[in-house]
Structure formats: structure tokens, C-alpha cells
Design an enzyme around this catalytic site. Structure first.
Site, mmCIF file in Angstrom:
data_model
loop_
_atom_site.group_PDB
_atom_site.id
_atom_site.type_symbol
_atom_site.label_atom_id
_atom_site.label_comp_id
_atom_site.label_asym_id
_atom_site.label_seq_id
_atom_site.Cartn_x
_atom_site.Cartn_y
_atom_site.Cartn_z
ATOM 1 N N ASN A 253 32.832 15.094 148.355
ATOM 2 C CA ASN A 253 32.026 14.586 148.086
ATOM 3 C C ASN A 253 31.816 13.956 148.426
ATOM 4 O O ASN A 253 32.077 13.396 148.693
ATOM 5 C CB ASN A 253 31.951 14.222 145.990
ATOM 6 C CG ASN A 253 30.781 13.628 146.029
ATOM 7 O OD1 ASN A 253 29.523 13.483 146.532
ATOM 8 N ND2 ASN A 253 29.979 14.369 144.779
ATOM 9 N N HIS B 192 23.462 18.545 147.560
ATOM 10 C CA HIS B 192 24.378 17.899 147.866
ATOM 11 C C HIS B 192 25.467 18.255 147.716
ATOM 12 O O HIS B 192 26.221 19.319 146.705
ATOM 13 C CB HIS B 192 24.033 17.051 146.258
ATOM 14 C CG HIS B 192 25.250 15.858 146.487
ATOM 15 N ND1 HIS B 192 25.848 15.436 147.505
ATOM 16 C CD2 HIS B 192 25.708 15.378 145.574
ATOM 17 C CE1 HIS B 192 26.014 14.711 146.800
ATOM 18 N NE2 HIS B 192 26.263 14.396 145.801
ATOM 19 N N CYS C 4 24.202 9.447 144.143
ATOM 20 C CA CYS C 4 24.865 9.738 145.930
ATOM 21 C C CYS C 4 23.325 11.022 146.311
ATOM 22 O O CYS C 4 23.259 11.576 147.245
ATOM 23 C CB CYS C 4 25.496 11.493 144.809
ATOM 24 S SG CYS C 4 26.644 11.130 144.750
HETATM 25 N N1 COA Z 1 43.211 19.487 137.930
HETATM 26 C C1 COA Z 1 43.846 20.445 136.585
HETATM 27 N N2 COA Z 1 42.967 20.046 135.992
HETATM 28 C C2 COA Z 1 42.170 18.729 135.492
HETATM 29 C C3 COA Z 1 41.440 18.719 136.538
HETATM 30 C C4 COA Z 1 42.461 18.863 137.728
HETATM 31 N N3 COA Z 1 42.211 17.725 139.372
HETATM 32 N N4 COA Z 1 41.184 17.848 136.407
HETATM 33 C C5 COA Z 1 40.576 18.318 135.444
HETATM 34 N N5 COA Z 1 41.374 18.961 134.014
HETATM 35 C C6 COA Z 1 41.810 19.298 133.224
HETATM 36 C C7 COA Z 1 40.817 18.984 132.482
HETATM 37 O O1 COA Z 1 41.599 17.776 132.322
HETATM 38 C C8 COA Z 1 40.265 20.368 131.569
HETATM 39 O O2 COA Z 1 41.916 20.061 130.651
HETATM 40 P P1 COA Z 1 41.718 20.177 128.778
HETATM 41 O O3 COA Z 1 41.260 21.711 128.782
HETATM 42 O O4 COA Z 1 43.094 20.294 128.460
HETATM 43 O O5 COA Z 1 40.555 19.103 128.533
HETATM 44 C C9 COA Z 1 40.024 21.456 131.948
HETATM 45 O O6 COA Z 1 40.960 21.297 133.346
HETATM 46 C C10 COA Z 1 38.595 21.722 132.215
HETATM 47 O O7 COA Z 1 37.718 20.230 132.343
HETATM 48 P P2 COA Z 1 36.256 20.444 132.580
HETATM 49 O O8 COA Z 1 35.943 19.108 132.893
HETATM 50 O O9 COA Z 1 36.338 21.367 131.653
HETATM 51 O O10 COA Z 1 36.632 20.976 133.955
HETATM 52 P P3 COA Z 1 35.550 21.390 135.220
HETATM 53 O O11 COA Z 1 35.274 23.232 134.639
HETATM 54 O O12 COA Z 1 34.071 20.985 134.575
HETATM 55 O O13 COA Z 1 35.530 20.624 136.103
HETATM 56 C C11 COA Z 1 34.732 18.842 137.180
HETATM 57 C C12 COA Z 1 35.659 19.359 136.044
HETATM 58 C C13 COA Z 1 35.210 17.410 137.442
HETATM 59 C C14 COA Z 1 35.159 19.661 139.113
HETATM 60 C C15 COA Z 1 33.231 19.433 137.076
HETATM 61 O O14 COA Z 1 33.124 19.149 135.565
HETATM 62 C C16 COA Z 1 32.432 18.785 138.141
HETATM 63 O O15 COA Z 1 32.484 18.992 138.969
HETATM 64 N N6 COA Z 1 31.506 17.927 137.645
HETATM 65 C C17 COA Z 1 30.509 17.007 138.307
HETATM 66 C C18 COA Z 1 30.886 16.233 139.731
HETATM 67 C C19 COA Z 1 30.134 15.157 140.113
HETATM 68 O O16 COA Z 1 29.269 16.815 141.261
HETATM 69 N N7 COA Z 1 30.238 14.593 140.102
HETATM 70 C C20 COA Z 1 29.539 13.884 140.911
HETATM 71 C C21 COA Z 1 27.907 13.385 141.130
HETATM 72 S S1 COA Z 1 27.348 13.059 142.666
#
Ligand code: COA
Length: 328
Positions: free
Chosen positions: A281, A251, A114
Site C-alpha cells: 500500500n 487503490h 490514501c
Molecule cells: N500475520 C499473521 N497473522 C496476522 C497478521 C499477520 N501479519 N496480521 C493479523 N493477523 C492475525 C490477527 O491477529 C488475527 O488473529 P486472531 O484471530 O487470533 O485475533 C487473525 O490474523 C485475523 O485477523 P483479521 O484482522 O480478521 O485478518 P484479516 O483477514 O481481516 O486481515 C488485514 C487483516 C489488515 C490484512 C485486513 O483486515 C485489511 O487489509 N484491512 C484493510 C487495511 C487497509 O486497507 N488499510 C489501508 C487503508 S488506506
């Protein structure tokens, strides 16, 4: 010293099809509210069947050329940053070169996750300041939803498609790219990747489909540290203070990452540009689409100091400090 470089044109293209959080509720085990509170994303755009990274790059590129008042035949070089090219080869930039009739232009793509658009901008700056080229089209374009696993709730709610482009031209008076910071840490390569048919046969997915894979939590931790760090380094390299900057364009991956970076830098919310709510994104297209919108919405005025900062697969990061003076 070399030649000065300025951004003289800009344009964006977003596909028409909107995918809302409500629709995603019917596709995977998620809720509208979870997506909104955890990411700040309301909706994203999805490519049409007749669209690809190169066709969207062409639309954004034509608009940027129009704003610059430059004909495609004057372009010396086209650089496309993308993680979702039409084909493995030739690079998408060649398809753009042909489609817009940039007969004398060289072309290549840049892959830096990205952060690719800011890397491409740094390359354009080098070609201009060395005096090799005068007119360059730099594009970020993504049709990344084509390689999203719509059964993986951890990734499918996050990404969207679109393109943005800028024209960078040699300029006698002023340089508007004051500093660049580019960085890599390949040890995090398994945290966010897209497998590929040319990889080891043992790494091929069993169902034959090549999807985006991400360890969201780990990427989150990396992002909230690296965005403030890269911004500080770029601002310092430009001989400026964070408080001198008029607008930060981070970003657009997740609004929680953007707000955490802003807090860490001590930046008030009116100095942060956010459009992740509408597009999700956009990968390599994210910073350039956001830059175009910030200009179109009057958030950037002549003479303003602007920071673009990105992070992504690689792991990669990049930041640039711009003095916005397209008509200098
Ligand atoms: N809907 C509902 N629940 C979801 C979900 C969704 N779309 N995606 C994940 N969950 C769940 C997970 O399974 C987890 O459940 P569990 O506790 O039973 O295992 C729970 O939500 C928490 O997961 P977690 O990964 O800690 O959530 P988070 O608050 O970190 O949010 C992201 C997840 C992916 C949104 C976040 O980690 C993120 O933005 N990461 C960076 C991604 C990014 O920037 N990528 C691009 C880089 S260029």
C-alpha cells in the site's frame, strides 16, 4: 465552460530497497503465506536514509515533466498529496518547488489519507478549468514506512514507499477528466490514523514514537463498500455505464479488497489493474504509481476510459473518470 484540462506527462519513483515477506517472517510473528493469501502482497519498497517524500516526489515529477515536454520554470502550481511529509511545515511541495527549479510555481500539500492524490487532481482540474493556471504538477509521495511500528504485524506487512506524478495542462481541444467524486466521514477517524506531536499531550504515545494505527477489519469493511459505490457514482456522473470503462485502477491496499470491489461492480479481471503484489500500500502514491505503470505496460490506449478510485484515512474516498488522450 472554462478551459479544458489534460494529463500530458507521468512518472514514478520507487526506492531500491525491497523488503520481502520472507524477511518480515524474521521480524514479526507472521508467515510468507499469511501475508500473500490475506493481502496479495509479495514485497514492498523501503526508503533509503537519504530519501524522503519530497526527494521521491522530485524524481517522479522530473520524469512527468520530461514526458510532457515541459520545463519546470513553466509550472504554475505544484500539489503534493502525502501522509508522510518531510516536515510538518513547510509542506513537501515547497521542497519540490525548490529542488526542480519551478521558480514561478505556487505550492501546497493535500492531506486526504490514501485518497489524497485524487483530491489533488480535482484541485488541479479546478485551477485549469477556471483559467487561473495552465501547467500543474500533481504528485502522490509517501515515505510512510518511517512511521510504521515494525512490531505490529497488523500494519507493518501492508505498507510501502514510493512516488508518482502527473502533469496537468490546459488544453484547447478536450478535457480528459470527465467526473470526480470526493467524500469524507470523519466519524471513522479513529479507525486509521497517525498521531502527531501537535496533538493533545494526553494522546502522545508513551514511548514517544508516532506510528500508523489501524483497525484493519473495520477499514476492510468500509473499503469493500465504498470503492464500488464511489466508482458507480463517478461513472454515472460522467454519463457512462460500468461496462464502458476500459480499465479500473483501484487503490492498491489489499488484493482481497480489490477483487471484492471488482465482483461487486461485475468487472472482469482483465479490466482491473493490480500492482499491490510488488509495492504493498503506497498510500497517497498508490493510484498515481498504478496509473503510470498501466500506461507504461500498454494497458491504457489513446481514447480509453479509465477509473481511478481510492479510500483511506479520514475516512475518505475519491474517484475520477478519465478519457486518456495525452496528445489530444
Ligand atoms: N500475520 C499473521 N497473522 C496476522 C497478521 C499477520 N501479519 N496480521 C493479523 N493477523 C492475525 C490477527 O491477529 C488475527 O488473529 P486472531 O484471530 O487470533 O485475533 C487473525 O490474523 C485475523 O485477523 P483479521 O484482522 O480478521 O485478518 P484479516 O483477514 O481481516 O486481515 C488485514 C487483516 C489488515 C490484512 C485486513 O483486515 C485489511 O487489509 N484491512 C484493510 C487495511 C487497509 O486497507 N488499510 C489501508 C487503508 S488506506
Amino acid at each position: 465552460m472554462g478551459f479544458h484540462a489534460a494529463i500530458t506527462g507521468w512518472g514514478k519513483y520507487l526506492p531500491q530497497r525491497v523488503l520481502t515477506n520472507k524477511e518480515l517472517e524474521r521480524m514479526v510473528d507472521t508467515t510468507e503465506e499469511w501475508i500473500m493469501t490475506r493481502t496479495g502482497i509479495r514485497e514492498r519498497r523501503i526508503v533509503g536514509d537519504d530519501e524522503t517524500a519530497s526527494t521521491m516526489a522530485v524524481e517522479a515529477g522530473k520524469k512527468a515533466l520530461e514526458v510532457a515536454g515541459l520545463s519546470p520554470s513553466s509550472l504554475d502550481l505544484i500539489i503534493v498529496a502525502t501522509n508522510s511529509p518531510d516536515r510538518i511545515t513547510p509542506a513537501s511541495s515547497f521542497l519540490v518547488q525548490h529542488a526542480i527549479g519551478a521558480k514561478k510555481a505556487a505550492a501546497f500539500d493535500v492531506g486526504a489519507g490514501c485518497s489524497g492524490f485524487i483530491h489533488a487532481l480535482a484541485i488541479a482540474y479546478q485551477f485549469i478549468s477556471s483559467g487561473i493556471y495552465s501547467n500543474i504538477l500533481v504528485v502522490g509521495s509517501e515515505a510512510v514506512t518511517r512511521i510504521i511500528n515494525w512490531e505490529d504485524r497488523g500494519t507493518c506487512v501492508l505498507f510501502g514507499d514510493g512516488a508518482g506524478a502527473v502533469v496537468v495542462q490546459a488544453n484547447e481541444h478536450a478535457t480528459d477528466m470527465l467526473s470526480f467524486v470526493l467524500g469524507s466521514d470523519g466519524s471513522g477517524g479513529d479507525l486509521l490514523y497517525i498521531p502527531h506531536p501537535c496533538g493533545k499531550p494526553s494522546s502522545a504515545p508513551q514511548d514517544g514514537r508516532y506510528y500508523v494505527f489501524m483497525e484493519g477489519r473495520e477499514v476492510f469493511k468500509f473499503a469493500v463498500t465504498v470503492m464500488p459505490k464511489a466508482s458507480r457514482q463517478a461513472v454515472e456522473a460522467a454519463g457512462l455505464q460500468i461496462s464502458d470503462i476500459d480499465l479500473f485502477i483501484p487503490h492498491q491496499a489489499n488484493d482481497r479488497i480489490i477483487q471484492a470491489a471488482a465482483r461487486s461492480l461485475g468487472i472482469p479481471s482483465e479490466k482491473i489493474f493490480v500492482n499491490v503484489d510488488r509495492y504493498g500500500n503506497l498510500s497517497a502514491a498508490s493510484p498515481v504509481v498504478a496509473l503510470c505503470e498501466a500506461v507504461e505496460e500498454g494497458r491504457i490506449k489513446e481514447g480509453d476510459l479509465v477509473v481511478l478510485v481510492a479510500f483511506g484515512a479520514g475516512l475518505s474516498w475519491a474517484a475520477v473518470v478519465l478519457r486518456w488522450q495525452p496528445r489530444a
